[in-house]
Design a protein around this motif. Structure first.
Motif, short mmCIF file in Angstrom:
data_model
loop_
_atom_site.label_atom_id
_atom_site.label_comp_id
_atom_site.label_asym_id
_atom_site.label_seq_id
_atom_site.Cartn_x
_atom_site.Cartn_y
_atom_site.Cartn_z
N PRO A 1 7.73 50.72 -17.31
CA PRO A 1 8.19 51.54 -16.19
C PRO A 1 7.27 51.48 -14.99
CG PRO A 1 7.37 52.91 -17.97
CD PRO A 1 7.47 51.53 -18.51
N VAL A 2 5.96 51.35 -15.23
CA VAL A 2 5.02 51.26 -14.12
C VAL A 2 5.24 49.97 -13.35
CG1 VAL A 2 2.58 51.13 -13.50
CG2 VAL A 2 3.33 52.70 -15.29
N LYS A 3 5.39 48.85 -14.08
CA LYS A 3 5.64 47.57 -13.43
C LYS A 3 6.96 47.61 -12.66
CE LYS A 3 3.14 44.79 -16.86
NZ LYS A 3 3.30 43.79 -17.94
N THR A 4 7.98 48.18 -13.28
CA THR A 4 9.29 48.26 -12.63
C THR A 4 9.21 49.11 -11.37
OG1 THR A 4 10.34 48.12 -14.81
CG2 THR A 4 11.72 48.84 -12.98
N GLU A 5 8.51 50.23 -11.46
CA GLU A 5 8.37 51.12 -10.30
C GLU A 5 7.64 50.43 -9.16
OE1 GLU A 5 7.01 55.73 -9.61
OE2 GLU A 5 5.74 54.45 -10.86
N LYS A 6 6.57 49.71 -9.47
CA LYS A 6 5.82 49.01 -8.43
C LYS A 6 6.66 47.93 -7.78
CE LYS A 6 1.14 49.81 -10.22
NZ LYS A 6 -0.09 49.18 -10.78
N SER A 7 7.38 47.16 -8.60
CA SER A 7 8.23 46.10 -8.07
C SER A 7 9.33 46.68 -7.18
CB SER A 7 8.85 45.30 -9.21
OG SER A 7 7.86 44.67 -9.98
N LEU A 8 9.91 47.77 -7.63
CA LEU A 8 10.96 48.43 -6.85
C LEU A 8 10.43 48.93 -5.52
CD1 LEU A 8 13.78 49.62 -6.46
CD2 LEU A 8 13.08 51.57 -7.87
N THR A 9 9.23 49.52 -5.53
CA THR A 9 8.64 50.03 -4.29
C THR A 9 8.42 48.92 -3.27
OG1 THR A 9 7.52 51.80 -5.53
CG2 THR A 9 6.71 51.32 -3.32
N VAL A 10 7.83 47.82 -3.73
CA VAL A 10 7.57 46.69 -2.83
C VAL A 10 8.87 46.12 -2.28
CG1 VAL A 10 6.66 44.34 -2.70
CG2 VAL A 10 5.38 46.11 -3.92
N ALA A 11 9.86 45.95 -3.15
CA ALA A 11 11.14 45.39 -2.71
C ALA A 11 11.83 46.32 -1.72
CB ALA A 11 12.05 45.15 -3.92
N ALA A 12 11.81 47.63 -1.98
CA ALA A 12 12.45 48.59 -1.09
C ALA A 12 11.76 48.62 0.27
CB ALA A 12 12.43 49.98 -1.72
N GLU B 1 21.54 46.15 -5.21
CA GLU B 1 21.75 44.74 -5.55
C GLU B 1 20.47 44.12 -6.11
OE1 GLU B 1 22.98 40.52 -3.37
OE2 GLU B 1 23.46 42.44 -2.41
N TRP B 2 19.34 44.39 -5.45
CA TRP B 2 18.07 43.86 -5.95
C TRP B 2 17.77 44.41 -7.34
CZ3 TRP B 2 13.72 46.12 -7.82
CH2 TRP B 2 12.61 45.29 -8.04
N TYR B 3 17.99 45.70 -7.52
CA TYR B 3 17.62 46.34 -8.78
C TYR B 3 18.47 45.83 -9.94
CZ TYR B 3 16.00 49.91 -11.98
OH TYR B 3 15.43 50.55 -13.05
N GLU B 4 19.74 45.64 -9.70
CA GLU B 4 20.61 45.15 -10.77
C GLU B 4 20.20 43.75 -11.21
OE1 GLU B 4 24.51 45.53 -9.17
OE2 GLU B 4 24.74 47.64 -9.79
N GLN B 5 19.77 42.92 -10.27
CA GLN B 5 19.33 41.58 -10.62
C GLN B 5 17.97 41.61 -11.32
OE1 GLN B 5 19.42 39.22 -7.06
NE2 GLN B 5 21.64 39.26 -6.89
N ALA B 6 17.06 42.43 -10.83
CA ALA B 6 15.71 42.47 -11.39
C ALA B 6 15.66 43.21 -12.71
CB ALA B 6 14.76 43.12 -10.40
N ASN B 7 16.54 44.17 -12.89
CA ASN B 7 16.48 45.03 -14.06
C ASN B 7 16.64 44.27 -15.37
OD1 ASN B 7 16.07 47.70 -14.95
ND2 ASN B 7 18.24 47.95 -15.37
N GLN B 8 17.41 43.20 -15.35
CA GLN B 8 17.64 42.44 -16.58
C GLN B 8 16.41 41.68 -17.04
OE1 GLN B 8 20.39 39.09 -15.89
NE2 GLN B 8 20.20 39.52 -13.71
#
Length: 330
Positions: free
Chosen positions: A62-73, A103-110
């Motif tokens: 979750p930490v990695k996902t949160e950081k990636s999401l923050t940077v992408a957003a 759109e970014w999250y759905e692609q990255a989430n997998q």
């Protein structure tokens, strides 16, 4: 009289054998105890490693996902703001940002969520803002036609971020001035002021070195100074850099609290471009700024910040947070 019993030798041998067995048993128990202690010690060390690494038990996901999401957003917000024009209102920009993030999250989430785990984002809330821009080289005077070269860009009750200044020409020269001379010098400077303190960033041309100088002072002392050995530097106050190099004088309002106004003083003594984003949409209608296509400086709609609710559930962890997206905050 000596013991001549036929059992005496046998009993002595048996006693020696018992003692030997006892020693062997004691040694075996000691060895087992040492092994148990070693296992316990290794377990403690392993548990501590798990606690610090987190990712081995799923805590890092979750930490990695949160950081990636923050940077992408943040990147998506910058892109959407930069591409906005007079036809884009705040609702349209917010809708575009939501679509791009999902759109970014759905692609990255997998790729970032392990089998059996679950994550989601929801309730994107944006704060409307305005982007103030000068995209053609010129003096930093306001658009209201006033003769006064000193004017307030951002009010004290407003917040600013993503502040970048590109210098193409500096009119005022000086010879290594001290703080008192800076105060009387007619050089361009950015003035940040709170209720009790001031922070000024002066930009002038030094006659001794032949370089431009960025000097920060607090009204009485010079806080920091950077020589700029290029003719067209970019000062990024959000990153505290000059043309990509760290500069202490570019640490914006380093001696002030979070609430301060931003003004341009002697704005006719510099030429260049600048941009910043402010959380006050009303500035779009200010006489200080033109509309898009009306000359510099101008103001267009923008997204100042966004909050995203993030939730992650796994077999060994549950995690929730609200991600704050505000790239380049001062």
């Amino acid at each position: 009289m000596a013991d001549v019993s036929p059992f005496s030798r046998y009993e002595q041998d048996r006693d020696q054998s018992d003692r030997g067995q006892l020693l062997v048993l004691t040694g075996l128990m000691l060895a087992v105890t040492l092994v148990i202690l070693a296992v316990l010690l290794n377990s403690v060390i392993y548990a501590e490693n798990l606690g610090t690494r987190g990712s081995d038990i799923g805590g890092g996901d979750p930490v990695k996902t949160e950081k990636s999401l923050t940077v992408a957003a943040e990147d998506l917000m910058i892109e959407i703001n930069q591409n906005s024009d007079s036809q884009d209102n705040h609702n349209a920009l917010a809708d575009d940002l939501e679509v791009e993030i999902i759109e970014w999250y759905e692609q990255a989430n997998q790729y970032v969520v392990h089998d059996g785990d679950y994550s989601e984002i929801q309730n994107l809330e944006t704060t409307n803002g305005v982007q103030i821009r000068q995209t053609s080289p010129g003096t930093f005077e306001s658009a209201d036609g006033e003769a006064d070269p000193s004017w307030e860009v951002v009010r004290e009750e407003d917040n600013a971020r993503n502040y970048v200044v590109k210098v193409t020409d500096v009119h005022q020269t000086a010879n290594n001035p001290d703080a008192s001379e800076l105060d009387t010098l007619s050089a361009f400077h950015i003035a940040a002021e709170s209720d009790s303190n001031v922070w000024n960033a002066h930009i002038y041309h030094d006659e001794d070195t032949g370089n431009n100088v960025l000097a920060a002072e607090d009204g009485s002392d010079i806080i920091a100074k950077c020589d700029i050995d290029e003719s067209n530097p970019t000062i990024n106050f959000s990153a505290s850099t000059v043309s990509g190099e760290s500069c202490e004088a570019a640490v914006f309002a380093s001696n002030l609290d979070s609430s301060y106004s931003i003004s341009y003083e002697n704005s006719d003594q510099i030429e260049g471009e600048y941009e910043l984003t402010v959380d006050n949409p009303a500035l779009e209608n200010s006489e200080k700024f033109n509309g898009p296509g009306g000359g510099d400086p101008y103001a267009v709609s923008g997204i100042y910040s966004a909050d995203i609710e993030f939730r992650y559930e796994g077999s060994q962890i549950e995690y929730e947070s609200v991600i704050r997206v505000a790239p380049g905050k001062l």
